[in-house]
Scaffold this motif. Structure first.
Motif, PDB file in Angstrom:
ATOM      1  N   ALA A 210       1.677 -13.675 -29.531  1.00 19.46           N
ATOM      2  CA  ALA A 210       0.630 -13.386 -28.549  1.00 19.46           C
ATOM      3  C   ALA A 210      -0.751 -13.861 -28.976  1.00 19.46           C
ATOM      4  CB  ALA A 210       0.599 -11.880 -28.269  1.00 19.46           C
ATOM      5  N   ARG A 211      -0.837 -14.640 -30.039  1.00 18.73           N
ATOM      6  CA  ARG A 211      -2.130 -15.077 -30.562  1.00 18.73           C
ATOM      7  C   ARG A 211      -2.576 -16.386 -29.920  1.00 18.73           C
ATOM      8  NH1 ARG A 211      -0.805 -15.702 -36.665  1.00 18.73           N
ATOM      9  NH2 ARG A 211       0.946 -16.797 -35.664  1.00 18.73           N
ATOM     10  N   PRO A 212      -3.846 -16.764 -30.107  1.00 18.10           N
ATOM     11  CA  PRO A 212      -4.292 -18.084 -29.656  1.00 18.10           C
ATOM     12  C   PRO A 212      -3.469 -19.187 -30.314  1.00 18.10           C
ATOM     13  CG  PRO A 212      -6.170 -16.701 -30.186  1.00 18.10           C
ATOM     14  CD  PRO A 212      -4.953 -15.955 -30.647  1.00 18.10           C
ATOM     15  N   VAL A 213      -3.436 -20.352 -29.673  1.00 21.59           N
ATOM     16  CA  VAL A 213      -2.575 -21.444 -30.127  1.00 21.59           C
ATOM     17  C   VAL A 213      -2.921 -21.908 -31.535  1.00 21.59           C
ATOM     18  CG1 VAL A 213      -1.914 -23.840 -29.665  1.00 21.59           C
ATOM     19  CG2 VAL A 213      -2.082 -22.203 -27.774  1.00 21.59           C
ATOM     20  N   ASP A 214      -4.212 -21.881 -31.916  1.00 19.93           N
ATOM     21  CA  ASP A 214      -4.572 -22.351 -33.253  1.00 19.93           C
ATOM     22  C   ASP A 214      -3.961 -21.474 -34.346  1.00 19.93           C
ATOM     23  OD1 ASP A 214      -6.339 -20.352 -32.405  1.00 19.93           O
ATOM     24  OD2 ASP A 214      -7.920 -21.009 -33.760  1.00 19.93           O
ATOM     25  N   PHE A 215      -3.781 -20.194 -34.061  1.00 19.41           N
ATOM     26  CA  PHE A 215      -3.103 -19.322 -35.016  1.00 19.41           C
ATOM     27  C   PHE A 215      -1.603 -19.625 -35.045  1.00 19.41           C
ATOM     28  CE2 PHE A 215      -6.989 -16.989 -34.256  1.00 19.41           C
ATOM     29  CZ  PHE A 215      -7.307 -16.481 -35.505  1.00 19.41           C
ATOM     30  N   TYR A 216      -1.049 -19.854 -33.874  1.00 18.05           N
ATOM     31  CA  TYR A 216       0.394 -20.121 -33.773  1.00 18.05           C
ATOM     32  C   TYR A 216       0.777 -21.362 -34.568  1.00 18.05           C
ATOM     33  CZ  TYR A 216       4.820 -21.487 -31.561  1.00 18.05           C
ATOM     34  OH  TYR A 216       6.126 -21.864 -31.326  1.00 18.05           O
ATOM     35  N   VAL A 217       0.003 -22.434 -34.428  1.00 20.96           N
ATOM     36  CA  VAL A 217       0.371 -23.680 -35.111  1.00 20.96           C
ATOM     37  C   VAL A 217      -0.059 -23.693 -36.574  1.00 20.96           C
ATOM     38  CG1 VAL A 217       0.336 -24.987 -32.973  1.00 20.96           C
ATOM     39  CG2 VAL A 217      -1.723 -24.906 -34.388  1.00 20.96           C
ATOM     40  N   GLY A 218      -0.938 -22.775 -36.971  1.00 22.20           N
ATOM     41  CA  GLY A 218      -1.331 -22.698 -38.364  1.00 22.20           C
ATOM     42  C   GLY A 218      -2.658 -23.336 -38.692  1.00 22.20           C
ATOM     43  N   LEU A 219      -3.458 -23.679 -37.678  1.00 17.53           N
ATOM     44  CA  LEU A 219      -4.790 -24.223 -37.943  1.00 17.53           C
ATOM     45  C   LEU A 219      -5.756 -23.141 -38.400  1.00 17.53           C
ATOM     46  CD1 LEU A 219      -5.239 -26.671 -34.929  1.00 17.53           C
ATOM     47  CD2 LEU A 219      -5.070 -27.297 -37.354  1.00 17.53           C
ATOM     48  N   SER A 220      -5.518 -21.915 -37.988  1.00 19.46           N
ATOM     49  CA  SER A 220      -6.377 -20.787 -38.347  1.00 19.46           C
ATOM     50  C   SER A 220      -5.511 -19.600 -38.739  1.00 19.46           C
ATOM     51  CB  SER A 220      -7.265 -20.387 -37.159  1.00 19.46           C
ATOM     52  OG  SER A 220      -8.045 -21.455 -36.708  1.00 19.46           O
ATOM     53  N   LYS A 221      -6.123 -18.659 -39.430  1.00 18.94           N
ATOM     54  CA  LYS A 221      -5.447 -17.403 -39.719  1.00 18.94           C
ATOM     55  C   LYS A 221      -6.480 -16.309 -39.931  1.00 18.94           C
ATOM     56  CE  LYS A 221      -4.870 -17.130 -44.743  1.00 18.94           C
ATOM     57  NZ  LYS A 221      -5.428 -15.761 -44.786  1.00 18.94           N
ATOM     58  N   LYS A 222      -6.061 -15.096 -39.702  1.00 18.46           N
ATOM     59  CA  LYS A 222      -6.917 -13.948 -39.947  1.00 18.46           C
ATOM     60  C   LYS A 222      -6.842 -13.550 -41.420  1.00 18.46           C
ATOM     61  CE  LYS A 222      -8.571 -12.527 -35.874  1.00 18.46           C
ATOM     62  NZ  LYS A 222     -10.004 -12.255 -35.614  1.00 18.46           N
ATOM     63  N   SER A 223      -7.876 -12.873 -41.881  1.00 13.95           N
ATOM     64  CA  SER A 223      -7.869 -12.402 -43.268  1.00 13.95           C
ATOM     65  C   SER A 223      -6.780 -11.362 -43.505  1.00 13.95           C
ATOM     66  CB  SER A 223      -9.239 -11.808 -43.623  1.00 13.95           C
ATOM     67  OG  SER A 223      -9.554 -10.719 -42.772  1.00 13.95           O
ATOM     68  N   SER A 224      -6.283 -10.758 -42.432  1.00 13.88           N
ATOM     69  CA  SER A 224      -5.229  -9.749 -42.563  1.00 13.88           C
ATOM     70  C   SER A 224      -3.875 -10.361 -42.888  1.00 13.88           C
ATOM     71  CB  SER A 224      -5.112  -8.931 -41.272  1.00 13.88           C
ATOM     72  OG  SER A 224      -4.840  -9.771 -40.161  1.00 13.88           O
ATOM     73  N   THR A 225      -3.746 -11.680 -42.779  1.00 14.67           N
ATOM     74  CA  THR A 225      -2.478 -12.347 -43.074  1.00 14.67           C
ATOM     75  C   THR A 225      -2.649 -13.261 -44.279  1.00 14.67           C
ATOM     76  OG1 THR A 225      -2.891 -14.253 -41.643  1.00 14.67           O
ATOM     77  CG2 THR A 225      -1.914 -12.322 -40.616  1.00 14.67           C
ATOM     78  N   THR A 226      -1.573 -13.436 -45.016  1.00 15.28           N
ATOM     79  CA  THR A 226      -1.652 -14.268 -46.220  1.00 15.28           C
ATOM     80  C   THR A 226      -1.142 -15.681 -45.999  1.00 15.28           C
ATOM     81  OG1 THR A 226       0.533 -13.518 -46.979  1.00 15.28           O
ATOM     82  CG2 THR A 226      -1.398 -12.243 -47.708  1.00 15.28           C
ATOM     83  N   LYS A 227      -0.529 -15.935 -44.824  1.00 16.06           N
ATOM     84  CA  LYS A 227      -0.004 -17.264 -44.518  1.00 16.06           C
ATOM     85  C   LYS A 227      -0.389 -17.642 -43.097  1.00 16.06           C
ATOM     86  CE  LYS A 227       4.189 -16.416 -47.288  1.00 16.06           C
ATOM     87  NZ  LYS A 227       5.674 -16.370 -47.245  1.00 16.06           N
ATOM     88  N   ALA A 228      -0.604 -18.940 -42.883  1.00 16.43           N
ATOM     89  CA  ALA A 228      -0.904 -19.444 -41.543  1.00 16.43           C
ATOM     90  C   ALA A 228       0.369 -19.967 -40.895  1.00 16.43           C
ATOM     91  CB  ALA A 228      -1.947 -20.553 -41.619  1.00 16.43           C
TER      92      ALA A 228
END
Length: 321
Positions: A210-228
């Motif tokens: 349910a995240r924006p596409v940049d998170f889905y493909v791995g271009l971005s990540k939140k600090s709450s996650t350790t992997k993109a």
């Protein structure tokens, strides 16, 4: 005499507040519907910033017209729920997982502290100015449903839509009276854990990111996650595809429109699903679309990518530069 007893029982039931006063038309109600039925439902305004509850909306003049600049206030008679109190840290297998659904006693205490009565349908209202606001409403809706509430709806467009429809808001403080709402169940059919997600990933189950596409493909990540990246096999239903702006408010699509969106994104509208995001917030919106509007059995992975990556589970992302 039996008929007299039956009538007396119904009268006592209504007087006790346990009788349902109105049937909700569905999981989404319009400002017009709510204006006509305010006295028959409990209105819960859920806010990330509780100060907005008592802050008047502000307007600016554009082309000689008054236009809403900053939403504020609440539907008159609303009760206040602070969004931040809906989630808390939990220890799972020795790890601290943030922003999880609070336990049953804490949720019940939160609802009672807000003044929520038992036995009345509930309409959840967020600010409604952004898609994120709709996800805020969906998170409270999902939490209530998990703990047994059955008569639930979200106000389309939230407080912003309420104002756009020409309705007044109140800036009165939230009432101090304690409610008697109680959790009646733990509806585990709408909650998934990591093991269930892992099985679905391996077996070709439908996982919805349910995240924006940049998170889905791995271009971005939140600090709450350790992997993109995303969980293997997941398809993306980004926030921008779950609602649309109209008259200054963010509003849900109808079922036929959602089905079109899902098919365009290669999501099967009829296939049981599990929705996830970073910490279970955005996933609430995707869950609401799938489970409540479409009617497809869908679970919410509450720990989402925060828990998944804390457990060092695999993700699919872009190759390292």
């Amino acid at each position: 005499m039996n008929r007299l007893h039956a009538l007396l029982a119904l009268t006592l039931l209504a007087a006790s507040g346990l009788a349902r006063a109105v049937d909700l038309p569905g999981p989404v109600v319009t400002p017009q519907w709510l204006a006509a039925h305010q006295a028959e439902v409990t209105v819960l305004t859920v806010l990330e910033d509780p100060k907005a509850f008592t802050t008047a909306p502000t307007y600016v003049t554009e082309d000689g017209k008054q236009v809403l600049d900053e939403v504020g206030g609440h539907v008159p008679g609303s009760l206040l729920v602070e969004f931040g109190k809906l989630r808390a840290d939990r220890k799972i297998d020795g790890r601290t997982i943030k922003a999880m659904l609070v336990d049953r006693p804490a949720f019940e205490a939160l609802m009672q502290g807000a003044g929520v009565p038992a036995g009345k349908p509930i309409v959840v209202v967020s600010e409604g100015a952004t898609g994120n606001d709709l996800d805020v409403a969906a998170r409270l809706y999902w939490s209530l449903k998990y703990y047994g509430a059955t008569q639930l709806a979200i106000l389309d467009g939230g407080t912003t839509g309420w104002l756009a429809a020409g309705n007044a808001v109140s800036t009165d403080a939230a009432p101090a009276a304690k409610g008697n709402w109680v959790a009646t169940a733990e509806h585990k059919a709408i909650l998934a854990d990591s093991e269930e997600v892992a099985r679905a990933s391996k077996a070709g189950g439908q996982l919805i990111d349910a995240r924006p596409v940049d998170f889905y493909v791995g271009l971005s990540k939140k600090s709450s996650t350790t992997k993109a990246g995303h969980i293997a096999g997941a398809v993306v239903l980004p926030p921008e595809a779950r609602s649309r702006a109209s008259a200054g408010a963010e509003r849900f699509l109808d079922r036929a429109q959602y089905e079109g969106v899902l098919k365009a994104l290669r999501i099967d509208p009829a296939k049981p699903s599990i929705a996830y995001c970073n910490t279970g917030h955005l996933a609430s919106g995707a869950w609401f679309v799938m489970n409540e509007v479409i009617g497809t059995p869908t679970k919410l992975y509450d720990g989402s990518m925060h828990e998944w990556t804390a457990e060092d589970r695999p993700v699919v992302g872009l190759p390292a530069p």
